[in-house]
Design a protein around this motif. Sequence first.
Motif, PDB file in Angstrom:
ATOM      1  N   GLY A   1       0.785  -1.234   0.000  1.00 48.69           N
ATOM      2  CA  GLY A   1       0.000   0.000   0.000  1.00 48.69           C
ATOM      3  C   GLY A   1       0.811   1.275   0.000  1.00 48.69           C
ATOM      4  O   GLY A   1       0.379   2.283  -0.549  1.00 48.69           O
ATOM      5  N   ASN A   2       1.994   1.273   0.609  1.00 54.62           N
ATOM      6  CA  ASN A   2       2.808   2.486   0.723  1.00 54.62           C
ATOM      7  C   ASN A   2       3.989   2.415  -0.240  1.00 54.62           C
ATOM      8  O   ASN A   2       4.889   1.571  -0.073  1.00 54.62           O
ATOM      9  N   ILE A   3       3.992   3.305  -1.226  1.00 54.77           N
ATOM     10  CA  ILE A   3       5.017   3.240  -2.271  1.00 54.77           C
ATOM     11  C   ILE A   3       5.468   4.649  -2.646  1.00 54.77           C
ATOM     12  O   ILE A   3       4.656   5.566  -2.790  1.00 54.77           O
ATOM     13  N   LEU A   4       6.785   4.810  -2.814  1.00 56.15           N
ATOM     14  CA  LEU A   4       7.362   5.989  -3.450  1.00 56.15           C
ATOM     15  C   LEU A   4       7.639   5.621  -4.905  1.00 56.15           C
ATOM     16  O   LEU A   4       8.229   4.566  -5.170  1.00 56.15           O
ATOM     17  N   THR A   5       7.206   6.452  -5.845  1.00 54.68           N
ATOM     18  CA  THR A   5       7.401   6.128  -7.260  1.00 54.68           C
ATOM     19  C   THR A   5       8.579   6.910  -7.826  1.00 54.68           C
ATOM     20  O   THR A   5       8.788   8.076  -7.484  1.00 54.68           O
TER      21      THR A   5
ATOM     22  N   ALA B   1       6.525  10.545  -6.843  1.00 52.21           N
ATOM     23  CA  ALA B   1       5.244  10.748  -6.158  1.00 52.21           C
ATOM     24  C   ALA B   1       5.163   9.794  -4.974  1.00 52.21           C
ATOM     25  O   ALA B   1       5.999   8.895  -4.813  1.00 52.21           O
ATOM     26  N   LEU B   2       4.144   9.993  -4.140  1.00 43.81           N
ATOM     27  CA  LEU B   2       3.934   9.161  -2.957  1.00 43.81           C
ATOM     28  C   LEU B   2       2.533   8.569  -2.989  1.00 43.81           C
ATOM     29  O   LEU B   2       1.558   9.281  -3.235  1.00 43.81           O
ATOM     30  N   ILE B   3       2.463   7.267  -2.750  1.00 41.38           N
ATOM     31  CA  ILE B   3       1.188   6.556  -2.635  1.00 41.38           C
ATOM     32  C   ILE B   3       1.083   6.044  -1.207  1.00 41.38           C
ATOM     33  O   ILE B   3       1.953   5.304  -0.745  1.00 41.38           O
TER      34      ILE B   3
ATOM     35  N   LYS C   1      -1.345  10.913  -3.557  1.00 45.80           N
ATOM     36  CA  LYS C   1      -1.638  12.243  -3.043  1.00 45.80           C
ATOM     37  C   LYS C   1      -2.060  13.170  -4.191  1.00 45.80           C
ATOM     38  O   LYS C   1      -1.430  13.192  -5.244  1.00 45.80           O
ATOM     39  N   VAL C   2      -3.137  13.915  -3.963  1.00 40.17           N
ATOM     40  CA  VAL C   2      -3.647  14.849  -4.974  1.00 40.17           C
ATOM     41  C   VAL C   2      -3.511  16.271  -4.458  1.00 40.17           C
ATOM     42  O   VAL C   2      -3.842  16.562  -3.306  1.00 40.17           O
TER      43      VAL C   2
END
Length: 686
Positions: free
Chosen positions: A283-287, A298-300, A306-307
């Motif tokens: 669930g937690n990912i840095l792209t 980006a960050l998930i 995040k928007v």
Amino acid sequence: MTYRLGVDVGGTFTDLLLIDEDTGRTWRDKVPSTPEDPSLAVVAGTKAITQAAGINPSEISQFLHGTTVATNAVLEGKGAKTGLVVTTGFRQVLQVARSLVPGGLAAWITWPKPEPLAALENTVEVSGRMDGQGQEVSPVDKAQVREALAQLQSKGIEALTICLMNSYIDGSHERIVGEVARDMFPDIPVSLSHEVLPEMKEYERALTSVANSLVRPVMAMYVSNLRKELRKLGMDAPINLLRSDGGLMGSEKAELEPVNLLMSGPAGGVTGALWVSHKAGIGNILTLDVGGTSTDVALIENGAPKVRRETSVGHLTVRASSLDVKTVGAGGGSIAHVPELTGALRVGPESAGAVPGPACYGKGGEAPTVTDAHLVLGNLPEALLGGSFKLDKDASQKAVQKIADAIGVTLQEAAQGIIDIANENMYGALRLVSVQQGYDPREFALMGFGGAGSLHSNAVGKLMGSYPVIIPVSPGVLCATGDATTQMRYEHARSYNKGVSKTTDDEIAEWLRDMKETVHRELDAEGVARADQQVVFEAGVRYMGQGFDVDMTINLEAFEAGYGIEALKAAFDEEHKRLFTFNLNVEHEVVILRAIGLGTGAEMPAAELPEGNGDPTDAVLNDHEMWVGGQKHSAKIYDRLKLKSGDKIPGPCIICEMDSTAVVLPDHVGTVDGFGNILINPVSET
């Protein structure tokens, strides 16, 4: 049988992914981008991938496209010459702007203030005024409007924006002026600010609406040409473009509101990473999306990206929703150089691009690039794209030797220095979306993709402490995967501007129900069935007296049940403390309400790999040598197509596939999961 085609246009390559919607089978391709006309590469790639799949373009049911046409028009200053119509007394709205100056305390001394998108000489004032409650103070004088607009007829404007005071509450005056403008300027697009951005703050509304006008002619020409060429191929499928916020919009809507496409390109990578994360159960990912020209990060969090409620391109920041993507000028084509003044090695932001490209491409490039440094260090095989694209190692060595001679080091040390600086640039961008927003990067995995993402991801993950490092299947075309698997999206916002003591749960619920119906109608028009529509709500909240608000997810049912306001206050206090470490003992204010409509995304199944015994020996192509940290290492080259689930791949090594090459560093090991993703961890943690 029906197919979906996702197409993402990058600075160097255009990526394509074709999906059989019945079986989930995929075909992928990369073709060189054509910066002079991006649609040429799109059409050429469409022909190639349909031929490879043995289908006719008429069998494609949906064409889904991420584009940088609007982005490039802004960055290169090639937008339309735009006129602006404002209320009497507000002619300098774009010149006055805001007092915020980017940079440090004394940045105003050296900051070059950007030129307004609509020049003062192309701005005119018209009569008529609405007050802050939407009541008419004075009517519009059509004769005066014609007289004012006549001043623009000799200016050669190519687009027109109408932005009147308080039109976000009542747009009737703008519609009257718009009718006159369309009569006098029948051949140019006219944008009304209450349609583009129905929100308070006249400067942001004016700037966003002018930006929309700026790129409308460019986007309209691109979309219409692309539509015409695809129709010539026999493709009758609807053409949808990727919005900056990761959703899709129809091509006709895109021609009217292209301001929502300014970050279309980078959004594709995030939506592709989101699809992979759902399949992998992380669930937690840095792209880390590394292309030929730049890197997007980006960050998930908990499976959701995040928007932001603004989009930034160069010096331009407009009020349009976008995924929170940060960009740095570090990519495979970034040029290394040593300035005479400092004598220190620099990498980027100048890029070799698609033409002439890195020296190793053999297209006339002589400048040393990041790709050349990788080839010198042994991080790349001597052919890409499944062996069809040969690399010239001698040319790379000759180019990088210039850097080595300039700073007095060996060839390998110069190449490693180029890679290290590029990695540090990417590391800095990742800190912007993680550490500087209150997140610990050690609690996130790192996913590398794009043409060069999997070359850098292990090293950058090591800097961040972010494990596992994920190399998804087909990382080089993951942006196209994102284009092909996301859903239709429409966003409707209305300014509210009331303290919680001045409103009720019932009143907010009534507003939300009305906005929900508006969103449903828009998605209906895009061909999304009501049963496939989902509507979620957000509220912009702040403490009374603050200048900025925080977006909070809200629930219509909570307001209908009578506890929505109290729940919103508690959630806002918690988020405010996380962001800023404190709360205020003052009243809460609801600034804006937002309804977001979503269609149903493609349920593309992820192919599962056969189970292996953990030994990847059958996938070894040949032995190899790599330079890491100034030392030569014996390594292996693996064919990713031959890897099986459960295989453990010790570093150092490189793993090759058609669209990308991955590097596993010494003291690390990659493990193949059931869906083919490679999860890299330090040996000490396995």
